[in-house]
Design a protein around this motif. Structure first.
Motif: not given
Ligand SMILES: [Zn+2]
Length: 414
Positions: A273-274, A277, A351, A396
Protein backbone atom coordinates in the motif's frame (compact mmCIF):
# COMPACT_ATOMS: atom_id res chain seq x y z
CA UNK A 1 -5.51 44.14 -9.12
CA UNK A 2 -2.30 42.15 -9.70
CA UNK A 3 -2.94 40.29 -6.48
CA UNK A 4 -6.45 39.31 -7.52
CA UNK A 5 -5.13 38.06 -10.87
CA UNK A 6 -2.37 36.06 -9.18
CA UNK A 7 -4.91 34.54 -6.80
CA UNK A 8 -7.13 33.54 -9.73
CA UNK A 9 -4.14 31.91 -11.48
CA UNK A 10 -3.24 29.97 -8.32
CA UNK A 11 -6.80 28.79 -7.80
CA UNK A 12 -6.90 27.58 -11.42
CA UNK A 13 -3.53 25.90 -10.78
CA UNK A 14 -4.86 24.07 -7.74
CA UNK A 15 -7.96 22.95 -9.65
CA UNK A 16 -5.89 21.70 -12.63
CA UNK A 17 -3.35 19.83 -10.45
CA UNK A 18 -6.18 18.31 -8.40
CA UNK A 19 -8.15 17.34 -11.51
CA UNK A 20 -5.14 15.63 -13.08
CA UNK A 21 -3.60 13.88 -10.06
CA UNK A 22 -6.49 12.89 -7.81
CA UNK A 23 -8.33 9.65 -8.56
CA UNK A 24 -11.85 11.11 -8.37
CA UNK A 25 -13.58 8.10 -9.87
CA UNK A 26 -12.95 5.57 -7.17
CA UNK A 27 -16.19 5.06 -5.31
CA UNK A 28 -16.17 2.75 -2.28
CA UNK A 29 -16.79 -0.98 -2.85
CA UNK A 30 -20.43 -2.15 -2.75
CA UNK A 31 -22.27 -1.59 0.53
CA UNK A 32 -23.34 -5.26 0.53
CA UNK A 33 -19.64 -6.26 0.74
CA UNK A 34 -19.11 -3.71 3.52
CA UNK A 35 -21.98 -5.13 5.55
CA UNK A 36 -20.72 -8.67 4.97
CA UNK A 37 -17.28 -7.57 6.18
CA UNK A 38 -18.85 -5.90 9.22
CA UNK A 39 -20.71 -9.11 10.05
CA UNK A 40 -17.39 -10.94 9.85
CA UNK A 41 -15.87 -8.84 12.65
CA UNK A 42 -16.22 -10.08 16.25
CA UNK A 43 -19.17 -8.29 17.91
CA UNK A 44 -17.34 -7.48 21.13
CA UNK A 45 -14.51 -5.89 19.18
CA UNK A 46 -16.89 -3.66 17.22
CA UNK A 47 -18.66 -2.54 20.38
CA UNK A 48 -15.34 -1.89 22.14
CA UNK A 49 -14.18 0.31 19.24
CA UNK A 50 -17.50 2.18 19.29
CA UNK A 51 -17.31 2.68 23.06
CA UNK A 52 -13.79 4.06 22.63
CA UNK A 53 -14.91 6.60 20.02
CA UNK A 54 -18.00 7.51 22.02
CA UNK A 55 -15.71 8.38 24.93
CA UNK A 56 -13.38 10.44 22.74
CA UNK A 57 -16.15 12.30 20.93
CA UNK A 58 -17.19 14.96 23.51
CA UNK A 59 -13.58 16.01 24.09
CA UNK A 60 -12.79 16.11 20.38
CA UNK A 61 -15.69 18.39 19.59
CA UNK A 62 -15.22 20.53 22.66
CA UNK A 63 -11.58 20.97 21.70
CA UNK A 64 -12.54 22.04 18.16
CA UNK A 65 -15.09 24.53 19.45
CA UNK A 66 -12.88 25.96 22.21
CA UNK A 67 -9.87 26.20 19.88
CA UNK A 68 -11.95 28.05 17.30
CA UNK A 69 -13.52 30.28 19.96
CA UNK A 70 -10.06 31.12 21.32
CA UNK A 71 -8.73 31.99 17.86
CA UNK A 72 -11.78 34.13 17.04
CA UNK A 73 -11.74 35.86 20.44
CA UNK A 74 -8.13 36.93 19.92
CA UNK A 75 -8.37 37.64 16.19
CA UNK A 76 -11.75 39.30 15.73
CA UNK A 77 -11.45 41.58 18.74
CA UNK A 78 -8.60 44.00 19.59
CA UNK A 79 -7.49 41.51 22.30
CA UNK A 80 -4.87 39.81 20.11
CA UNK A 81 -3.47 43.09 18.79
CA UNK A 82 -3.15 44.47 22.34
CA UNK A 83 -1.45 41.27 23.46
CA UNK A 84 1.13 41.47 20.65
CA UNK A 85 1.76 45.16 21.40
CA UNK A 86 2.17 44.42 25.12
CA UNK A 87 4.70 41.68 24.41
CA UNK A 88 6.74 44.12 22.30
CA UNK A 89 6.82 46.80 25.00
CA UNK A 90 9.59 45.38 27.25
CA UNK A 91 11.70 45.14 24.09
CA UNK A 92 11.29 48.84 23.27
CA UNK A 93 8.46 48.07 20.80
CA UNK A 94 11.00 46.32 18.59
CA UNK A 95 9.15 44.91 15.57
CA UNK A 96 11.03 41.59 15.68
CA UNK A 97 9.86 41.02 19.26
CA UNK A 98 6.28 41.81 18.31
CA UNK A 99 6.44 39.70 15.13
CA UNK A 100 8.16 36.61 16.56
CA UNK A 101 7.40 36.56 20.31
CA UNK A 102 4.00 38.20 19.93
CA UNK A 103 3.04 35.85 17.10
CA UNK A 104 4.22 32.75 18.94
CA UNK A 105 2.34 33.73 22.12
CA UNK A 106 -0.88 34.16 20.14
CA UNK A 107 -0.44 30.71 18.56
CA UNK A 108 0.49 29.20 21.93
CA UNK A 109 -2.60 30.61 23.65
CA UNK A 110 -4.90 29.21 20.95
CA UNK A 111 -3.16 25.86 21.50
CA UNK A 112 -3.06 25.92 25.29
CA UNK A 113 -6.83 26.49 25.66
CA UNK A 114 -7.32 23.03 24.14
CA UNK A 115 -4.64 21.43 26.33
CA UNK A 116 -7.11 20.12 28.97
CA UNK A 117 -8.90 18.21 26.20
CA UNK A 118 -5.62 16.78 24.93
CA UNK A 119 -4.81 15.62 28.47
CA UNK A 120 -8.27 14.13 28.85
CA UNK A 121 -7.85 12.38 25.48
CA UNK A 122 -4.62 10.90 26.78
CA UNK A 123 -6.44 9.36 29.76
CA UNK A 124 -8.92 7.72 27.35
CA UNK A 125 -6.29 6.30 24.98
CA UNK A 126 -4.32 4.96 27.97
CA UNK A 127 -7.47 3.42 29.43
CA UNK A 128 -8.13 1.59 26.17
CA UNK A 129 -4.50 0.50 25.93
CA UNK A 130 -3.71 2.41 22.71
CA UNK A 131 -1.16 4.68 24.36
CA UNK A 132 1.64 3.21 26.43
CA UNK A 133 2.95 6.63 27.49
CA UNK A 134 3.31 7.85 31.04
CA UNK A 135 2.31 11.45 31.78
CA UNK A 136 6.00 12.37 31.76
CA UNK A 137 6.59 10.92 28.31
CA UNK A 138 3.36 12.50 27.06
CA UNK A 139 4.41 15.92 28.37
CA UNK A 140 7.88 15.52 26.87
CA UNK A 141 6.36 14.79 23.44
CA UNK A 142 4.16 17.84 23.84
CA UNK A 143 7.12 20.06 24.73
CA UNK A 144 9.09 18.70 21.79
CA UNK A 145 6.26 19.46 19.39
CA UNK A 146 5.89 22.96 20.86
CA UNK A 147 9.64 23.48 20.39
CA UNK A 148 9.54 22.29 16.78
CA UNK A 149 6.49 24.49 16.15
CA UNK A 150 8.18 27.49 17.79
CA UNK A 151 11.29 27.15 15.61
CA UNK A 152 9.35 26.71 12.36
CA UNK A 153 6.68 29.27 13.31
CA UNK A 154 9.25 31.80 14.55
CA UNK A 155 11.22 31.59 11.31
CA UNK A 156 8.04 31.87 9.24
CA UNK A 157 6.87 34.93 11.22
CA UNK A 158 10.28 36.58 10.97
CA UNK A 159 10.46 35.90 7.24
CA UNK A 160 6.91 37.05 6.60
CA UNK A 161 7.15 40.37 8.46
CA UNK A 162 10.64 41.05 7.04
CA UNK A 163 9.19 40.75 3.55
CA UNK A 164 6.29 43.03 4.45
CA UNK A 165 8.75 45.67 5.68
CA UNK A 166 11.08 45.34 2.68
CA UNK A 167 8.31 45.35 0.08
CA UNK A 168 5.27 47.10 1.54
CA UNK A 169 3.39 47.08 -1.78
CA UNK A 170 4.45 43.70 -3.17
CA UNK A 171 4.79 41.58 -0.06
CA UNK A 172 1.90 39.40 -1.15
CA UNK A 173 3.91 38.25 -4.19
CA UNK A 174 7.10 37.48 -2.26
CA UNK A 175 5.03 36.06 0.58
CA UNK A 176 3.22 33.71 -1.80
CA UNK A 177 6.49 32.45 -3.27
CA UNK A 178 7.94 32.11 0.24
CA UNK A 179 4.90 30.16 1.48
CA UNK A 180 5.14 27.80 -1.49
CA UNK A 181 8.86 27.21 -0.89
CA UNK A 182 8.28 26.72 2.86
CA UNK A 183 5.74 23.96 2.21
CA UNK A 184 8.12 22.25 -0.22
CA UNK A 185 11.03 22.58 2.20
CA UNK A 186 9.02 21.21 5.15
CA UNK A 187 7.83 18.28 3.08
CA UNK A 188 11.43 17.31 2.33
CA UNK A 189 12.99 18.30 5.63
CA UNK A 190 10.44 17.15 8.22
CA UNK A 191 10.96 13.40 7.69
CA UNK A 192 14.73 13.80 7.89
CA UNK A 193 15.11 16.37 10.68
CA UNK A 194 11.94 16.17 12.77
CA UNK A 195 10.97 12.48 12.84
CA UNK A 196 14.19 11.50 14.68
CA UNK A 197 13.24 13.95 17.48
CA UNK A 198 10.25 11.74 18.28
CA UNK A 199 11.40 8.25 17.28
CA UNK A 200 14.50 6.16 16.82
CA UNK A 201 14.96 4.48 13.46
CA UNK A 202 17.12 1.41 13.03
CA UNK A 203 17.70 -0.61 9.85
CA UNK A 204 15.59 -3.77 9.81
CA UNK A 205 17.72 -6.83 10.63
CA UNK A 206 18.74 -8.95 7.66
CA UNK A 207 16.31 -11.76 7.14
CA UNK A 208 13.56 -13.07 4.92
CA UNK A 209 11.16 -10.17 5.66
CA UNK A 210 13.67 -7.47 4.79
CA UNK A 211 14.64 -9.33 1.62
CA UNK A 212 10.98 -9.73 0.66
CA UNK A 213 10.16 -6.04 1.23
CA UNK A 214 13.13 -4.89 -0.85
CA UNK A 215 12.21 -7.39 -3.59
CA UNK A 216 8.62 -6.13 -3.53
CA UNK A 217 9.80 -2.53 -4.02
CA UNK A 218 12.11 -3.67 -6.81
CA UNK A 219 9.29 -5.57 -8.54
CA UNK A 220 7.07 -2.50 -8.19
CA UNK A 221 9.71 -0.31 -9.85
CA UNK A 222 9.96 1.89 -6.73
CA UNK A 223 13.59 1.82 -5.61
CA UNK A 224 14.07 2.24 -1.85
CA UNK A 225 17.34 2.80 -0.05
CA UNK A 226 16.57 0.99 3.17
CA UNK A 227 13.96 -0.63 5.38
CA UNK A 228 13.86 1.01 8.82
CA UNK A 229 12.09 0.05 12.04
CA UNK A 230 10.67 2.89 14.18
CA UNK A 231 10.44 2.38 17.97
CA UNK A 232 6.76 3.34 18.05
CA UNK A 233 6.08 0.95 20.94
CA UNK A 234 7.50 3.53 23.35
CA UNK A 235 4.28 5.50 22.98
CA UNK A 236 1.63 3.39 21.33
CA UNK A 237 0.31 -0.08 20.59
CA UNK A 238 -1.03 1.17 17.23
CA UNK A 239 0.50 -0.37 14.11
CA UNK A 240 1.57 1.44 10.96
CA UNK A 241 4.10 1.63 8.16
CA UNK A 242 4.94 4.32 5.66
CA UNK A 243 7.31 5.27 2.86
CA UNK A 244 9.10 8.58 3.24
CA UNK A 245 11.61 10.58 1.23
CA UNK A 246 11.99 10.99 -2.51
CA UNK A 247 14.22 9.23 -5.05
CA UNK A 248 17.54 8.24 -3.50
CA UNK A 249 16.43 9.03 0.09
CA UNK A 250 13.26 6.96 -0.12
CA UNK A 251 12.90 4.43 2.68
CA UNK A 252 10.28 2.06 4.00
CA UNK A 253 9.53 2.61 7.69
CA UNK A 254 7.76 -0.10 9.70
CA UNK A 255 6.55 0.38 13.28
CA UNK A 256 8.11 -2.12 15.67
CA UNK A 257 4.56 -2.74 16.97
CA UNK A 258 3.66 -4.08 13.55
CA UNK A 259 6.57 -6.54 13.56
CA UNK A 260 5.47 -7.91 16.93
CA UNK A 261 1.74 -8.06 16.11
CA UNK A 262 1.28 -8.75 12.41
CA UNK A 263 2.35 -11.68 10.24
CA UNK A 264 5.09 -11.17 7.65
CA UNK A 265 2.50 -11.41 4.85
CA UNK A 266 0.53 -8.61 6.47
CA UNK A 267 3.62 -6.41 6.71
CA UNK A 268 4.17 -7.07 3.00
CA UNK A 269 0.56 -6.08 2.31
CA UNK A 270 0.85 -2.78 4.19
CA UNK A 271 4.18 -2.04 2.53
CA UNK A 272 2.59 -2.66 -0.88
CA UNK A 273 0.00 0.00 0.00
CA UNK A 274 2.78 2.42 0.93
CA UNK A 275 4.66 1.68 -2.28
CA UNK A 276 1.45 2.66 -4.08
CA UNK A 277 1.73 6.12 -2.54
CA UNK A 278 5.35 6.35 -3.71
CA UNK A 279 4.59 5.08 -7.20
CA UNK A 280 1.70 7.51 -7.70
CA UNK A 281 3.80 10.38 -6.25
CA UNK A 282 1.10 11.09 -3.68
CA UNK A 283 3.51 12.96 -1.40
CA UNK A 284 4.61 15.12 -4.31
CA UNK A 285 0.99 15.80 -5.25
CA UNK A 286 0.18 16.70 -1.65
CA UNK A 287 3.21 18.98 -1.47
CA UNK A 288 2.31 20.72 -4.72
CA UNK A 289 -1.34 21.22 -3.72
CA UNK A 290 -0.29 22.33 -0.23
CA UNK A 291 2.27 24.77 -1.64
CA UNK A 292 -0.14 26.30 -4.17
CA UNK A 293 -2.83 26.46 -1.47
CA UNK A 294 -0.45 28.23 0.94
CA UNK A 295 0.55 30.74 -1.74
CA UNK A 296 -3.12 31.40 -2.53
CA UNK A 297 -3.81 31.81 1.20
CA UNK A 298 -1.15 34.54 1.54
CA UNK A 299 -2.68 36.51 -1.34
CA UNK A 300 -6.21 35.96 -0.02
CA UNK A 301 -5.07 37.36 3.35
CA UNK A 302 -3.55 40.36 1.59
CA UNK A 303 -6.84 41.00 -0.22
CA UNK A 304 -8.71 40.56 3.05
CA UNK A 305 -6.62 43.50 4.27
CA UNK A 306 -8.80 45.88 2.26
CA UNK A 307 -11.86 44.88 4.29
CA UNK A 308 -11.84 47.79 6.71
CA UNK A 309 -14.61 46.49 8.99
CA UNK A 310 -12.55 43.36 9.64
CA UNK A 311 -9.43 45.39 10.45
CA UNK A 312 -11.44 47.63 12.74
CA UNK A 313 -12.80 44.60 14.60
CA UNK A 314 -9.25 43.30 15.08
CA UNK A 315 -8.05 46.72 16.23
CA UNK A 316 -5.35 47.03 13.54
CA UNK A 317 -4.90 49.46 10.66
CA UNK A 318 -3.31 47.04 8.18
CA UNK A 319 -3.11 43.28 7.73
CA UNK A 320 0.68 43.24 7.27
CA UNK A 321 1.60 44.31 10.81
CA UNK A 322 2.61 41.98 13.67
CA UNK A 323 -0.46 43.12 15.66
CA UNK A 324 -2.61 41.44 12.99
CA UNK A 325 -1.09 37.99 13.64
CA UNK A 326 -4.10 37.04 15.79
CA UNK A 327 -6.42 38.02 12.95
CA UNK A 328 -4.38 35.85 10.56
CA UNK A 329 -4.54 32.91 12.99
CA UNK A 330 -8.32 33.32 13.33
CA UNK A 331 -8.83 33.37 9.54
CA UNK A 332 -6.50 30.41 8.98
CA UNK A 333 -8.16 28.37 11.75
CA UNK A 334 -11.60 29.03 10.28
CA UNK A 335 -10.39 28.22 6.75
CA UNK A 336 -8.84 24.99 8.01
CA UNK A 337 -12.12 23.86 9.57
CA UNK A 338 -14.13 24.72 6.47
CA UNK A 339 -11.72 23.03 4.04
CA UNK A 340 -11.22 19.95 6.26
CA UNK A 341 -13.98 17.81 4.71
CA UNK A 342 -12.74 18.58 1.17
CA UNK A 343 -9.17 17.54 1.95
CA UNK A 344 -10.42 14.45 3.83
CA UNK A 345 -12.42 13.50 0.73
CA UNK A 346 -9.29 13.84 -1.41
CA UNK A 347 -7.09 11.76 0.90
CA UNK A 348 -9.75 9.01 1.12
CA UNK A 349 -9.69 8.71 -2.68
CA UNK A 350 -5.89 8.64 -2.70
CA UNK A 351 -5.81 5.99 0.06
CA UNK A 352 -8.32 3.86 -1.85
CA UNK A 353 -6.02 4.01 -4.88
CA UNK A 354 -3.06 2.88 -2.75
CA UNK A 355 -5.22 -0.01 -1.47
CA UNK A 356 -6.00 -1.02 -5.06
CA UNK A 357 -2.27 -0.86 -5.80
CA UNK A 358 -1.52 -3.16 -2.85
CA UNK A 359 -4.12 -5.68 -4.01
CA UNK A 360 -2.78 -5.65 -7.57
CA UNK A 361 0.88 -5.84 -6.50
CA UNK A 362 0.48 -8.69 -4.01
CA UNK A 363 -2.52 -10.37 -5.68
CA UNK A 364 -3.37 -11.49 -2.14
CA UNK A 365 -6.84 -10.23 -1.21
CA UNK A 366 -7.17 -12.57 1.80
CA UNK A 367 -4.05 -11.23 3.53
CA UNK A 368 -5.08 -7.67 2.67
CA UNK A 369 -8.42 -8.22 4.37
CA UNK A 370 -6.74 -9.85 7.39
CA UNK A 371 -4.41 -6.87 7.64
CA UNK A 372 -7.29 -4.37 7.52
CA UNK A 373 -9.07 -6.33 10.22
CA UNK A 374 -5.93 -6.31 12.35
CA UNK A 375 -5.26 -2.61 11.76
CA UNK A 376 -8.83 -1.85 12.77
CA UNK A 377 -8.64 -4.11 15.84
CA UNK A 378 -5.29 -2.93 17.14
CA UNK A 379 -5.91 0.76 16.42
CA UNK A 380 -9.51 0.53 17.73
CA UNK A 381 -10.96 2.21 14.63
CA UNK A 382 -14.72 2.26 14.36
CA UNK A 383 -15.03 -0.23 11.46
CA UNK A 384 -18.13 1.49 10.07
CA UNK A 385 -18.26 5.01 11.54
CA UNK A 386 -21.28 7.38 11.43
CA UNK A 387 -21.56 8.81 7.90
CA UNK A 388 -21.25 12.49 8.76
CA UNK A 389 -18.21 11.87 10.97
CA UNK A 390 -16.59 9.87 8.18
CA UNK A 391 -17.34 12.69 5.70
CA UNK A 392 -16.09 15.42 8.03
CA UNK A 393 -12.90 13.89 9.35
CA UNK A 394 -11.85 10.51 7.92
CA UNK A 395 -8.52 10.59 6.07
CA UNK A 396 -8.81 6.90 5.11
CA UNK A 397 -11.62 4.68 3.87
CA UNK A 398 -13.30 2.88 6.79
CA UNK A 399 -12.20 -0.62 7.79
CA UNK A 400 -15.30 -2.20 6.20
CA UNK A 401 -14.77 -0.18 2.99
CA UNK A 402 -11.22 -1.46 2.77
CA UNK A 403 -12.21 -5.05 3.53
CA UNK A 404 -14.99 -4.74 0.93
CA UNK A 405 -12.47 -3.49 -1.64
CA UNK A 406 -10.48 -6.70 -1.09
CA UNK A 407 -13.65 -8.80 -1.55
CA UNK A 408 -14.52 -6.98 -4.78
CA UNK A 409 -10.94 -7.46 -5.99
CA UNK A 410 -11.06 -11.18 -5.18
CA UNK A 411 -14.18 -11.47 -7.37
CA UNK A 412 -12.23 -9.81 -10.17
CA UNK A 413 -14.32 -6.64 -10.09
CA UNK A 414 -11.47 -4.18 -9.63
ZN1 LIG B 1 -1.93 5.25 2.84
Amino acid sequence: MWAACALAVLVVGVVVVAAVTIPWHRPPAPRADQLAALGHLPKDQVSRARAFHAELRPGTYASLVIGLAGALALGLTPLGARLVAAIGRPFGDNWIARAVLGGLVVVLIVDVVTLPFAAWRHTVVVKYGISTQTWGAWALDLLKSYAVGAVIGGLALLGFYSVVRLAPRWWWAFGAVGAFLLVVLLSFVLPVLVEPIFNKFTPMADGPLRTELLALAERDGVPVRDVLVADASRRTTAVNAYVSGFGPTRRIVVYDTMLSQATSDEVVSVTAHELGHAKDNDVLTGTLLGGLGAAAAVIALYLLGSWSALLRAAGVDAIGVPEATALLVAVVTLAGLVSGPASAFVTRRIEARADAHALALTGDAATFEDMQRRLGTVNLSDPDPPTWEHVMFASHPSTVERMAAARAYARGER
